[in-house]
Design an enzyme around this catalytic site. Structure first.
Site, PDB file in Angstrom:
ATOM      1  N   GLY A  14      -0.450  -2.660   0.008  1.00 23.49           N
ATOM      2  CA  GLY A  14      -1.214  -3.288  -0.885  1.00 23.49           C
ATOM      3  C   GLY A  14      -1.028  -2.152  -1.607  1.00 23.49           C
ATOM      4  N   ARG A  75       5.700  -5.296   1.486  1.00 25.71           N
ATOM      5  CA  ARG A  75       5.123  -5.442   2.820  1.00 25.71           C
ATOM      6  C   ARG A  75       6.347  -5.907   3.864  1.00 25.71           C
ATOM      7  NH1 ARG A  75       0.154  -7.960   0.659  1.00 25.71           N
ATOM      8  NH2 ARG A  75      -1.199  -6.114   1.126  1.00 25.71           N
ATOM      9  N   ASP A 106      -3.707   1.359   6.092  1.00 22.53           N
ATOM     10  CA  ASP A 106      -3.387   0.692   7.808  1.00 22.53           C
ATOM     11  C   ASP A 106      -2.032   0.043   8.583  1.00 22.53           C
ATOM     12  OD1 ASP A 106      -4.018  -1.567   6.966  1.00 22.53           O
ATOM     13  OD2 ASP A 106      -5.321  -1.998   8.949  1.00 22.53           O
ATOM     14  N   THR A 129      -5.907   2.418  -1.379  1.00 23.05           N
ATOM     15  CA  THR A 129      -6.676   1.334   0.144  1.00 23.05           C
ATOM     16  C   THR A 129      -7.867   0.899  -0.879  1.00 23.05           C
ATOM     17  OG1 THR A 129      -7.332  -0.811   1.155  1.00 23.05           O
ATOM     18  CG2 THR A 129      -7.295   1.871   2.112  1.00 23.05           C
ATOM     19  N   ASP A 131      -9.905  -1.551  -0.095  1.00 18.82           N
ATOM     20  CA  ASP A 131     -10.462  -1.877   1.189  1.00 18.82           C
ATOM     21  C   ASP A 131     -11.559  -0.233   1.625  1.00 18.82           C
ATOM     22  OD1 ASP A 131      -9.451  -4.302   0.548  1.00 18.82           O
ATOM     23  OD2 ASP A 131      -8.173  -3.793   2.515  1.00 18.82           O
ATOM     24  N   ASP A 133     -10.407   1.137   4.618  1.00 18.79           N
ATOM     25  CA  ASP A 133     -11.148   0.964   5.850  1.00 18.79           C
ATOM     26  C   ASP A 133      -9.773   2.242   6.769  1.00 18.79           C
ATOM     27  OD1 ASP A 133      -8.810  -0.193   5.095  1.00 18.79           O
ATOM     28  OD2 ASP A 133      -8.905  -2.149   5.691  1.00 18.79           O
ATOM     29  N   ARG A 175      -9.763  -8.080   3.267  1.00 17.81           N
ATOM     30  CA  ARG A 175      -9.903  -8.875   4.394  1.00 17.81           C
ATOM     31  C   ARG A 175     -10.508  -8.733   5.498  1.00 17.81           C
ATOM     32  NH1 ARG A 175      -3.489  -9.930   3.543  1.00 17.81           N
ATOM     33  NH2 ARG A 175      -3.421  -7.189   4.031  1.00 17.81           N
TER      34      ARG A 175
HETATM   35  O1  F6P Z   1      -5.712  -3.944   1.513  1.00 16.49           O
HETATM   36  C1  F6P Z   1      -5.744  -4.737  -0.247  1.00 16.49           C
HETATM   37  C2  F6P Z   1      -5.975  -5.861   0.070  1.00 16.49           C
HETATM   38  O2  F6P Z   1      -6.151  -6.254  -1.464  1.00 16.49           O
HETATM   39  C3  F6P Z   1      -6.975  -6.806   0.004  1.00 16.49           C
HETATM   40  O3  F6P Z   1      -8.416  -6.457   0.182  1.00 16.49           O
HETATM   41  C4  F6P Z   1      -6.504  -8.322   0.230  1.00 16.49           C
HETATM   42  O4  F6P Z   1      -7.243  -9.097   1.423  1.00 16.49           O
HETATM   43  C5  F6P Z   1      -5.406  -8.059   0.188  1.00 16.49           C
HETATM   44  O5  F6P Z   1      -5.079  -6.045  -0.077  1.00 16.49           O
HETATM   45  C6  F6P Z   1      -4.414  -9.214  -0.604  1.00 16.49           C
HETATM   46  O6  F6P Z   1      -3.288  -8.906  -0.807  1.00 16.49           O
HETATM   47  P1  F6P Z   1      -1.901  -9.795  -1.393  1.00 16.49           P
HETATM   48  O7  F6P Z   1      -1.722  -9.325  -2.134  1.00 16.49           O
HETATM   49  O8  F6P Z   1      -0.744  -9.531  -0.223  1.00 16.49           O
HETATM   50  O9  F6P Z   1      -3.010 -11.173  -1.618  1.00 16.49           O
END
Ligand code: F6P
Length: 326
Positions: A14, A75, A106, A129, A131, A133, A175
């Site tokens: 992300g 990804r 991560d 990130t 997040d 985390d 998440r």
């Molecule tokens: O890892 C960052 C994040 O924004 C999370 O908070 C979220 O759950 C996820 O990515 C969403 O991913 P995508 O953009 O693939 O829906």
């Protein structure tokens, strides 16, 4: 002649606001040190496909203030296979890339650790990130911007909630991590914050709303991290609608607006420090690490330690939501 050849930089997973500032710092630190630098587009997938371009100092002009990532991100499922990794390694050799700077969260670090099991290449990761985390750093690039975006949105929601005496459930990103929820919840004076790291009791959430009703509190904001085990904002909203139908309740999912936008000064400075630190670490041989900031100082944590660690939520942050919304 340097012993590294060229350095490759990529963004993976992300995106997060500040990635561009970090790319700029990596590219310019390389150029300052006389090292050719390549941008690997679309993360590990672009590495497999050889989507690799040389970068000059002017290629990173005017990007420090931009959200997203000029290198694009992805990804990659293929990178999880031995064949995919072998193709990626062959592309690095073809471009004489002798070291990598990996920008991501991560998943990016996990991918790197797997890659190094079979392929030898010095690398340093930079934590990007929203997040926050990751162990080995107090801050991650993009977190500050994302929380500020959430705070601005929740403040606005609060205005309209107050005007209508409404209960609002606001879902923020996260998440597996509740840092955005906790920080935006505290900063906006939310009545409750529900996060994945803590088991949520719907009964206690409902009791608190009912208590607020009796005390004639005219606004009740519940910030829910999307990964809360009850099922995120929608599940919480539906439970309130069902059990307290007399209340005027609304749901707002903030979603990807938290991932975009111009990075705050704090994220730009962090990105500049970590981009510079990552290239310097490669030159000094401190590789297979993640560059982070702990107590204001740059620290390097071995990548295998980063992927095994988990970041505990400070207890006081959990408690003060309840205490301060009394
Ligand atoms: O890892 C960052 C994040 O924004 C999370 O908070 C979220 O759950 C996820 O990515 C969403 O991913 P995508 O953009 O693939 O829906």
């Amino acid at each position: 002649m340097n012993h590294i050849g060229s350095i490759g930089v990529l963004t993976s997973g992300g995106d997060s606001p500040g990635m561009n500032a970090a790319i700029r710092a990596v590219v310019r630190t390389c150029i300052f040190n006389g090292i050719p630098v390549f941008g690997i587009r679309r993360g590990y997938q672009g590495m497999i496909e050889g989507d690799i371009v040389p970068l000059k100092t002017t290629d990173v002009s005017g990007i420090i203030q931009r959200g997203g990532t000029m290198l694009k991100t992805a990804r990659s499922k293929e990178f999880t296979t031995p064949e995919g990794m072998a193709k990626a390694y062959a592309q690095l050799q073809k471009h004489n890339i002798g070291a990598l700077v990996l920008l991501g969260g991560d998943g990016t670090c996990r991918g790197a650790v797997k890659f190094f099991e079979n392929h030898v290449i010095p690398a340093v990761a930079i934590p990007c990130t929203i997040d926050k985390d990751l162990v080995g750093t107090d801050l991650t690039i993009g977190f500050d911007t994302a929380v500020n975006t959430a705070v601005e949105a929740i403040d606005k929601i609060k205005d309209t909630a107050e005007a209508h005496d409404r209960v609002f459930v606001v879902e923020v990103m996260g998440r597996d991590a509740g840092y955005i929820a906790l920080n935006s919840g505290i900063a906006c004076g939310a009545e409750d914050t529900l996060i994945p790291e803590e088991t949520t009791s719907m009964d206690s959430v409902l009791d608190r709303i009912a208590g607020d009703e009796r005390r004639k509190k005219s606004v009740h904001i519940i910030v829910v991290a999307e990964g809360d085990e009850l099922g995120g904002g929608k599940a919480v909203y539906e439970a309130i609608k069902e059990r307290l139908p007399e209340l005027d309740t609304r749901l707002c999912v903030l979603g990807h607006i938290q991932r975009g936008g111009s990075p705050t000064y704090a994220d730009r400075v962090l990105a500049s420090r970590l981009g510079y630190a990552a290239v310097t670490a490669i030159l000094e041989g401190r590789t297979q690490t993640m560059a982070g900031v702990v107590n204001g100082e740059i620290v390097f944590t071995p990548l295998d330690k980063v992927v095994k660690g988990c970041t505990p939520i400070p207890r006081d942050m959990l408690d003060i939501i309840r205490v301060l919304s009394v």
